[in-house]
Design a protein around this motif. Structure first.
Motif, PDB file in Angstrom:
ATOM      1  N   SER A  53       4.540  -5.823 -11.434  1.00  0.00           N
ATOM      2  CA  SER A  53       3.678  -5.534 -10.277  1.00  0.00           C
ATOM      3  C   SER A  53       3.734  -6.699  -9.295  1.00  0.00           C
ATOM      4  O   SER A  53       4.107  -7.817  -9.673  1.00  0.00           O
ATOM      5  CB  SER A  53       2.220  -5.308 -10.699  1.00  0.00           C
ATOM      6  OG  SER A  53       1.620  -6.531 -11.075  1.00  0.00           O
ATOM      7  N   ALA A  54       3.329  -6.440  -8.078  1.00  0.00           N
ATOM      8  CA  ALA A  54       3.225  -7.532  -7.108  1.00  0.00           C
ATOM      9  C   ALA A  54       2.115  -8.494  -7.507  1.00  0.00           C
ATOM     10  O   ALA A  54       2.183  -9.689  -7.213  1.00  0.00           O
ATOM     11  CB  ALA A  54       2.960  -6.978  -5.703  1.00  0.00           C
ATOM     12  N   THR A  55       1.097  -7.985  -8.180  1.00  0.00           N
ATOM     13  CA  THR A  55       0.026  -8.853  -8.664  1.00  0.00           C
ATOM     14  C   THR A  55       0.596  -9.889  -9.629  1.00  0.00           C
ATOM     15  O   THR A  55       0.297 -11.091  -9.520  1.00  0.00           O
ATOM     16  CB  THR A  55      -1.061  -7.994  -9.356  1.00  0.00           C
ATOM     17  OG1 THR A  55      -1.509  -7.007  -8.417  1.00  0.00           O
ATOM     18  CG2 THR A  55      -2.219  -8.823  -9.838  1.00  0.00           C
ATOM     19  N   THR A  79      -7.085  -8.291   3.430  1.00  0.00           N
ATOM     20  CA  THR A  79      -5.976  -7.990   2.534  1.00  0.00           C
ATOM     21  C   THR A  79      -6.530  -7.389   1.259  1.00  0.00           C
ATOM     22  O   THR A  79      -7.747  -7.356   1.048  1.00  0.00           O
ATOM     23  CB  THR A  79      -5.132  -9.242   2.216  1.00  0.00           C
ATOM     24  OG1 THR A  79      -4.001  -8.859   1.398  1.00  0.00           O
ATOM     25  CG2 THR A  79      -5.929 -10.292   1.467  1.00  0.00           C
ATOM     26  N   ALA A  82      -5.656  -8.579  -4.591  1.00  0.00           N
ATOM     27  CA  ALA A  82      -4.598  -9.253  -5.366  1.00  0.00           C
ATOM     28  C   ALA A  82      -4.081 -10.510  -4.669  1.00  0.00           C
ATOM     29  O   ALA A  82      -3.658 -11.462  -5.340  1.00  0.00           O
ATOM     30  CB  ALA A  82      -3.434  -8.290  -5.622  1.00  0.00           C
ATOM     31  N   SER A  83      -4.095 -10.527  -3.322  1.00  0.00           N
ATOM     32  CA  SER A  83      -3.588 -11.698  -2.583  1.00  0.00           C
ATOM     33  C   SER A  83      -4.415 -12.946  -2.882  1.00  0.00           C
ATOM     34  O   SER A  83      -3.932 -14.064  -2.707  1.00  0.00           O
ATOM     35  CB  SER A  83      -3.610 -11.462  -1.064  1.00  0.00           C
ATOM     36  OG  SER A  83      -3.149 -10.201  -0.726  1.00  0.00           O
ATOM     37  N   VAL A 132      -0.241 -12.461   4.822  1.00  0.00           N
ATOM     38  CA  VAL A 132       0.007 -11.085   4.361  1.00  0.00           C
ATOM     39  C   VAL A 132       0.543 -10.278   5.537  1.00  0.00           C
ATOM     40  O   VAL A 132      -0.086 -10.246   6.601  1.00  0.00           O
ATOM     41  CB  VAL A 132      -1.310 -10.448   3.853  1.00  0.00           C
ATOM     42  CG1 VAL A 132      -1.059  -9.040   3.324  1.00  0.00           C
ATOM     43  CG2 VAL A 132      -1.962 -11.322   2.792  1.00  0.00           C
ATOM     44  N   ALA A 160       3.967  -7.241   0.358  1.00  0.00           N
ATOM     45  CA  ALA A 160       3.791  -5.992  -0.399  1.00  0.00           C
ATOM     46  C   ALA A 160       4.002  -4.759   0.482  1.00  0.00           C
ATOM     47  O   ALA A 160       4.446  -3.724   0.010  1.00  0.00           O
ATOM     48  CB  ALA A 160       2.400  -5.954  -1.026  1.00  0.00           C
ATOM     49  N   HIS A 161       3.684  -4.908   1.790  1.00  0.00           N
ATOM     50  CA  HIS A 161       3.794  -3.772   2.709  1.00  0.00           C
ATOM     51  C   HIS A 161       5.118  -3.774   3.476  1.00  0.00           C
ATOM     52  O   HIS A 161       5.322  -2.884   4.294  1.00  0.00           O
ATOM     53  CB  HIS A 161       2.681  -3.839   3.770  1.00  0.00           C
ATOM     54  CG  HIS A 161       1.301  -3.771   3.226  1.00  0.00           C
ATOM     55  ND1 HIS A 161       0.185  -3.772   4.022  1.00  0.00           N
ATOM     56  CD2 HIS A 161       0.840  -3.669   1.957  1.00  0.00           C
ATOM     57  CE1 HIS A 161      -0.906  -3.699   3.280  1.00  0.00           C
ATOM     58  NE2 HIS A 161      -0.534  -3.647   2.013  1.00  0.00           N
ATOM     59  N   SER A 184       5.848  -5.335  -3.390  1.00  0.00           N
ATOM     60  CA  SER A 184       5.228  -4.389  -4.335  1.00  0.00           C
ATOM     61  C   SER A 184       5.998  -3.074  -4.321  1.00  0.00           C
ATOM     62  O   SER A 184       6.415  -2.609  -3.255  1.00  0.00           O
ATOM     63  CB  SER A 184       3.781  -4.114  -3.940  1.00  0.00           C
ATOM     64  OG  SER A 184       3.259  -3.048  -4.727  1.00  0.00           O
ATOM     65  N   HIS A 186       4.501  -0.314  -5.898  1.00  0.00           N
ATOM     66  CA  HIS A 186       3.494   0.694  -6.236  1.00  0.00           C
ATOM     67  C   HIS A 186       3.806   1.979  -5.442  1.00  0.00           C
ATOM     68  O   HIS A 186       4.332   1.893  -4.338  1.00  0.00           O
ATOM     69  CB  HIS A 186       2.106   0.126  -5.858  1.00  0.00           C
ATOM     70  CG  HIS A 186       0.974   1.041  -6.201  1.00  0.00           C
ATOM     71  ND1 HIS A 186       0.610   2.102  -5.396  1.00  0.00           N
ATOM     72  CD2 HIS A 186       0.138   1.064  -7.253  1.00  0.00           C
ATOM     73  CE1 HIS A 186      -0.416   2.726  -5.960  1.00  0.00           C
ATOM     74  NE2 HIS A 186      -0.720   2.118  -7.084  1.00  0.00           N
ATOM     75  N   LYS A 189       3.462   2.209  -1.679  1.00  0.00           N
ATOM     76  CA  LYS A 189       4.243   1.290  -0.838  1.00  0.00           C
ATOM     77  C   LYS A 189       5.558   1.965  -0.418  1.00  0.00           C
ATOM     78  O   LYS A 189       5.817   3.105  -0.754  1.00  0.00           O
ATOM     79  CB  LYS A 189       4.479  -0.026  -1.583  1.00  0.00           C
ATOM     80  CG  LYS A 189       3.194  -0.652  -2.155  1.00  0.00           C
ATOM     81  CD  LYS A 189       2.277  -1.224  -1.080  1.00  0.00           C
ATOM     82  CE  LYS A 189       0.845  -1.448  -1.538  1.00  0.00           C
ATOM     83  NZ  LYS A 189       0.613  -2.508  -2.482  1.00  0.00           N
ATOM     84  N   GLU A 195       5.100   1.300 -11.131  1.00  0.00           N
ATOM     85  CA  GLU A 195       4.490  -0.009 -10.901  1.00  0.00           C
ATOM     86  C   GLU A 195       5.649  -0.984 -10.795  1.00  0.00           C
ATOM     87  O   GLU A 195       6.672  -0.783 -11.454  1.00  0.00           O
ATOM     88  CB  GLU A 195       3.590  -0.443 -12.069  1.00  0.00           C
ATOM     89  CG  GLU A 195       2.367   0.420 -12.324  1.00  0.00           C
ATOM     90  CD  GLU A 195       1.184   0.071 -11.425  1.00  0.00           C
ATOM     91  OE1 GLU A 195       1.311  -0.804 -10.543  1.00  0.00           O
ATOM     92  OE2 GLU A 195       0.125   0.700 -11.616  1.00  0.00           O
ATOM     93  N   GLY A 196       5.503  -2.029 -10.029  1.00  0.00           N
ATOM     94  CA  GLY A 196       6.586  -3.007  -9.974  1.00  0.00           C
ATOM     95  C   GLY A 196       6.402  -3.991  -8.845  1.00  0.00           C
ATOM     96  O   GLY A 196       5.672  -3.729  -7.882  1.00  0.00           O
ATOM     97  N   TYR A 331      -8.421  -3.406   5.025  1.00  0.00           N
ATOM     98  CA  TYR A 331      -9.112  -3.554   3.769  1.00  0.00           C
ATOM     99  C   TYR A 331     -10.519  -4.061   4.032  1.00  0.00           C
ATOM    100  O   TYR A 331     -10.801  -4.555   5.118  1.00  0.00           O
ATOM    101  CB  TYR A 331      -8.388  -4.596   2.886  1.00  0.00           C
ATOM    102  CG  TYR A 331      -7.025  -4.117   2.404  1.00  0.00           C
ATOM    103  CD1 TYR A 331      -6.901  -3.338   1.254  1.00  0.00           C
ATOM    104  CD2 TYR A 331      -5.881  -4.455   3.118  1.00  0.00           C
ATOM    105  CE1 TYR A 331      -5.650  -2.912   0.819  1.00  0.00           C
ATOM    106  CE2 TYR A 331      -4.632  -4.019   2.686  1.00  0.00           C
ATOM    107  CZ  TYR A 331      -4.532  -3.240   1.533  1.00  0.00           C
ATOM    108  OH  TYR A 331      -3.323  -2.821   1.114  1.00  0.00           O
TER     109      TYR A 331
HETATM  110  C1  LIG Z   1      -0.493  -3.367  -3.155  1.00  0.00           C
HETATM  111  C2  LIG Z   1      -0.721  -4.770  -2.777  1.00  0.00           C
HETATM  112  C3  LIG Z   1      -0.659  -5.825  -3.700  1.00  0.00           C
HETATM  113  C4  LIG Z   1      -0.536  -5.596  -5.169  1.00  0.00           C
HETATM  114  O1  LIG Z   1       0.548  -4.828  -5.508  1.00  0.00           O
HETATM  115  P1  LIG Z   1       0.698  -4.237  -6.986  1.00  0.00           P
HETATM  116  O2  LIG Z   1       2.176  -3.988  -7.091  1.00  0.00           O
HETATM  117  O3  LIG Z   1      -0.101  -2.972  -6.996  1.00  0.00           O
HETATM  118  O4  LIG Z   1       0.211  -5.224  -7.953  1.00  0.00           O
HETATM  119  C5  LIG Z   1      -0.768  -7.116  -3.239  1.00  0.00           C
HETATM  120  N1  LIG Z   1      -0.968  -7.377  -1.950  1.00  0.00           N
HETATM  121  C6  LIG Z   1      -1.080  -6.397  -1.030  1.00  0.00           C
HETATM  122  C7  LIG Z   1      -1.280  -6.753   0.396  1.00  0.00           C
HETATM  123  C8  LIG Z   1      -0.984  -5.063  -1.417  1.00  0.00           C
HETATM  124  O5  LIG Z   1      -1.128  -4.091  -0.521  1.00  0.00           O
END
Ligand SMILES: *Cc1c(COP(=O)(O)O)cnc(C)c1O
Length: 385
Positions: A53-55, A79, A82-83, A132, A160-161, A184, A186, A189, A195-196, A331
């Protein structure tokens, strides 16, 4: 309900995953390094490490940069959580920078002002700043990079975006103005693996450290060991790592998806521009595009007029949902989350993020969205305004 985002899975994607399921490797086989190579090619970065995951990738990035207790990490106030959480996982403190009201991205001016104030007050400067690329539009990385030289912080881009986006005509993720970029995969995205996540970097040492931490912190390389190898079976733990690895099925899906990245981003830009013109007569602000940026258009965020206030914004949002439009809000400003207020010493004010929160609505935008669906969104929006 027209969803705000949706993945696109093709016959080739399915075949690629099935092929892995019938092969010898479900994890740690050939697809993961192939996907990493493909991401290097897509971004222009020298190294890539994929994860679950991006996390997880954000956590690896913070660990690789040595973030720990007593350190400060700053990110944008607008954001996903997770950031910021990646800093807390490392025991560090987190703080937030206000946004530019036009791009909704971290404002380099607000960052500079906060850095100056913190330095003058003798409080700790950030060890890492995490800009971000909200909605898929790059932050003003050159300005943030210049500040990193003056104030001595490292940069992790939360991209991630933004896979497929460009900044100054170069791909986001090439790390020209950062140490590490994070993606990310997800399903909401641009490119998905279920997931990834991934990190890209041009720094071989950081790449090596993130690869080690991604898989338990263990090594089979005798050069890295602190004692003699016991034999051909031996591995040694040299750091406290995790199991954040991506599976072969996920990597195969990502590889297959990546083939369509360019056309997807082009189509999303076309749909976004079509929204711009359909909405031009309505009392809403459409997302401004910085001339240095070619956005991946992950999200299409409009702002309702200031004069209808927070109550009017909420009414429009509720009417869109009631009318079958799957709108969302990306967000909630992080400084308003009780969790951060309770556990950390968050200081400052974020007037632009507060204003944004009372106005922002993400309209549906996804690969293969039809013009009829888009017209429906605009119709329901117009009637709810
Ligand atoms: C979706 C997202 C993440 C986390 O991504 P995951 O792959 O779901 O863990 C982190 N930062 C931003 C800005 C996101 O939109």
């Amino acid at each position: 309900m027209i969803p705000y985002g949706r993945q696109a899975i093709s016959r080739q994607d399915i075949d690629a995953v099935v092929e892995v399921l019938q092969s010898d490797f479900l994890t740690q086989g050939p697809r993961v390094p192939e996907f990493e190579q493909a991401l290097c090619k897509a971004t222009g970065a020298a190294h890539c490490v994929v994860s679950n995951s991006a996390t997880s990738s954000l956590h690896l990035a913070c660990r690789a940069l040595g973030v720990g207790p007593g350190d400060a990490v700053w990110t944008s106030d607008v954001t996903f959580v997770a950031s910021a959480n990646c800093a807390l996982y490392c025991g560090a403190d987190v703080d937030f920078v206000d946004i530019d009201p036009r791009t909704y991205n971290m404002s380099p001016l607000a960052l500079e002002q906060k850095l100056r104030e913190v330095r003058e007050a003798g409080r700790p400067l950030p060890k890492v700043v995490i800009p971000v690329h909200l909605c898929g539009q790059s932050c003003e990385m050159e300005a943030i990079h210049a500040l990193s030289k003056e104030y001595g912080f490292a940069i992790i881009e939360d991209a991630a975006h933004a896979i497929g986006a460009r900044y100054r005509d170069e791909p986001v993720g090439n790390c020209r103005y950062s140490d590490i970029a994070v993606f990310s995969f997800h399903p909401v995205k641009i490119v998905t693996t279920g997931e990834g996540g991934a990190v890209t970097t041009n720094d071989e040492k950081l790449a090596h450290r993130m690869r080690l931490l991604n898989s338990h912190g263990t090594t089979r390389d005798s050069e890295e060991m602190t004692n003699e190898s016991d034999g051909p079976w031996y591995y040694q733990q040299i750091d406290l790592g995790y199991n954040y690895r991506m599976t072969e099925m996920q990597a195969a899906l990502g590889l297959s998806q990546l083939n369509r990245l360019k056309s997807w981003v082009a189509e999303r830009n076309r749909l976004a521009e079509r929204y711009d013109s359909l909405l031009s007569d309505l009392p809403v602000q459409t997302p401004w595009q910085h001339p240095d940026s070619y956005s991946a258009r992950h999200l299409y965020v409009i702002r309702t007029a200031e004069d209808i206030g927070a109550a009017g914004h909420r009414r429009v949002f509720e009417q869109l949902r009631a009318g079958g439009i799957g709108v969302n809000l990306h967000y909630i400003p992080l400084h308003t989350q009780p969790y951060y207020r309770d556990v950390k010493d968050i200081r400052g004010s974020w007037p632009e993020a507060d204003r944004y929160y009372k106005q922002a609505i993400s309209l549906p935008l996804f690969h293969h969205m039809t013009e009829q669906q888009q017209d429906e969104v605009v119709k329901v929006l117009a009637s709810s305004l």
